[in-house]
Design an enzyme around this catalytic site. Structure first.
Site, mmCIF file in Angstrom:
data_model
loop_
_atom_site.group_PDB
_atom_site.id
_atom_site.type_symbol
_atom_site.label_atom_id
_atom_site.label_comp_id
_atom_site.label_asym_id
_atom_site.label_seq_id
_atom_site.Cartn_x
_atom_site.Cartn_y
_atom_site.Cartn_z
ATOM 1 C CD GLU A 1 -2.507 1.337 2.688
ATOM 2 O OE1 GLU A 1 -3.536 2.024 2.743
ATOM 3 O OE2 GLU A 1 -2.029 0.730 3.675
ATOM 4 C CE LYS B 1 -6.996 1.764 3.938
ATOM 5 N NZ LYS B 1 -5.695 2.228 4.481
ATOM 6 C CB CYS C 1 -4.042 -1.305 4.772
ATOM 7 S SG CYS C 1 -3.102 -1.120 6.318
#
Length: 521
Positions: A273, A350, A384
């Protein structure tokens, strides 16, 4: 000699559904039901992923005007009481069983302007042919009884109304059609579709029995995944953040690791990321955090071009970490670019920015989580913090994902362990593989990115076919390295069908359900 006439292409065509039909099918189901209750693009893709040979469309003059969705299921589940949401896994066809002995008919829709052309009948015949070709016991589904609401006062109950229709004393627009097509009523399903007010939520439980079968067909109990490789080799890059002088230097480092992964015949390589924050060290200018991220977004065309070229050149699928990308409305999203070796490029955002991302960089979250079809099967991406929300992984696995990739960026061990432990839980509860790739090193002077803690790994379910401790590969913390692991898709199929525990099969669809808000295409 008779005069030869020019050929004319058929106006009405029945065929299997394709991924490029999804936008038309979203429109069709929204037209038949409503935008709120039509099938989302993710539901339709999931149906094709789980059982592609069971999804049919009808075209008329090039326009999709009919759709039929089915999946395989075991007899005990199919004939037990259920609702539509329970039996279909929220419309995803995620309860498809490759060794199921019945076809479940989850959907038939026909465009209102094209009714009267026997399109529904054609779709039902296609289902029957499929059932016979697969040597299954028959077809089962819940059929609407739209005349019930208008006639409940006369008959007093759903049971009495259905008995009248079966006896030929009353005609129901839908149920009578099913009966003339050879289906028989074996029961009633309460609250099958609660929003179906014409049927008062009821459905007739209907079956058609395969006339070619006398005994139960001999079906392997644990079939291997079809059209997929048994072995998928994945590589995870634990990437050292250090100062660079140009984009070309960044590209050289990325190409180096891509080349290594390709030399070891990996099918996938994944990067961490926010790997591109390294580019902010080029000018080393004093910028506010928000201005720095917007400046970084200017590199988006170069980033996409770089990873896209490398995927094709090195014949490897690249999960390119993530890169802050400015949206048309001015928002900044944290985007993972997935570049496949066939030259296609996919964007996955995300969904859950951390408080730090929101407060320091003003990053906002995306709104959809769809799988990506690859030559090694469907995959999903959770960036994440997304891995700490079990709904995301379950949504991706319901669409058919076999491998989940988690590019991550954490500054301290506590943050890393949150991602690690949650990713291991996602692998266990969804019986899938999870690949983590993180940054190490430091970039002094880059706001909110000065230190890194990382220990990349490749995780598996916890059962006998898999690696001990559920870890296929692990790294030493905080050093630059590349991990490799061979992941067997057949092992996933065996675990999901006949493992020590069968998490996906044992979900209580009668107690809970998960429904994602449909997103515009």
């Amino acid at each position: 000699m008779a005069k030869k006439t020019p050929e004319q292409s058929a106006k009405l065509l029945m065929r299997l559904a394709r991924p490029d039909d999804v936008p038309a099918l979203v429109d069709l189901t929204a037209r038949v039901y409503s935008p709120a209750w039509g099938h989302s693009a993710e539901m339709l893709r999931s149906q094709q992923t789980h059982f592609p040979e069971g999804q049919f469309v009808v075209e008329y003059a090039g326009k999709v005007v009919g759709y039929c969705a089915t999946f395989r299921i075991d007899e005990a589940t199919a004939l037990a009481p259920h609702t539509w949401m329970q039996i279909t896994g929220g419309g995803m066809a995620s309860r498809h069983k490759a060794d199921g002995d019945w076809l479940y008919g989850m959907e038939v829709v026909v465009h209102p302007d094209y009714r009267g052309m026997r399109i529904g009948q054609r779709l039902y015949h296609a289902r029957k042919r499929l059932c016979m070709d697969l040597k299954l016991r028959g077809i089962v589904f819940g059929g609407r009884i739209p005349g019930l609401a208008k006639n409940i006062g006369r008959y007093g109950s759903a049971e009495a109304y259905v008995r009248a229709v079966v006896a030929g004393e009353r005609r129901d627009a839908t149920l009578s059609f099913q009966l003339t097509n050879g289906f028989e009523v074996v029961g009633l399903l309460r609250a099958y579709v609660p929003s179906d007010h014409e049927s008062l939520g009821w459905a007739a439980q209907l079956v058609w029995r395969n006339p070619a079968l006398l005994d139960h067909p001999d079906i392997p109990s644990i079939p291997s995944p079809r059209h997929l490789p048994d072995l998928v080799r994945v590589a995870s890059v634990q990437y050292l953040q250090r100062r660079i002088r140009s984009f070309e230097e960044f590209a050289t480092q990325v190409e180096y690791f891509t080349d290594i992964a390709a030399d070891y015949n990996a099918d996938f390589v994944t990067f961490p990321e926010l790997i591109t924050l390294q580019l902010l060290s080029i000018e080393n200018a004093e910028l506010s955090p928000v201005d720095a991220i917007r400046k970084l977004s200017h590199h988006t065309p170069q980033v996409k071009d770089l990873f896209g070229r490398l995927a094709v050149r090195y014949n490897i699928n690249i999960v390119a970490g993530s890169h802050p990308t400015e949206q048309p409305n001015g928002d900044i999203h944290n985007v993972c670019y997935v570049c496949l070796r066939d030259g296609s490029l996919h964007e996955r955002e995300k969904l859950h920015p951390t408080p730090s991302e929101r407060n320091v960089w003003n990053i906002t979250g995306g709104e959809s989580a769809a799988t990506i079809q690859t030559d090694c099967g469907p995959i999903g991406v959770m960036i994440c913090y997304d891995a700490e929300f079990p709904e995301v992984a379950r949504h991706l696995v319901d669409q058919g994902a076999l491998i989940l990739f988690v590019p991550f960026c954490t500054d301290v061990r506590e943050g890393y362990l949150r991602v690690r432990y949650c990713s291991q839980a996602r692998a266990i509860e969804n019986q899938c593989y999870v690949v983590l790739s993180g940054n190490v090193g430091n970039l002094p002077g880059v706001n909110n990115f000065d230190i890194q803690y990382g220990q990349s790994c490749i995780l598996t379910p916890s059962d006998f076919p898999f690696a001990r401790d559920g870890v296929a590969a692990d790294s030493t913390p905080n050093i630059e390295t590349v991990l490799f692991a061979d992941l067997r898709l057949e092992s996933l199929a065996r675990a999901r069908n006949a493992g020590a525990v069968t998490n996906l099969k044992d979900r209580r669809f009668d107690l809970y359900e998960m429904r994602w808000r449909p997103q515009p295409l």
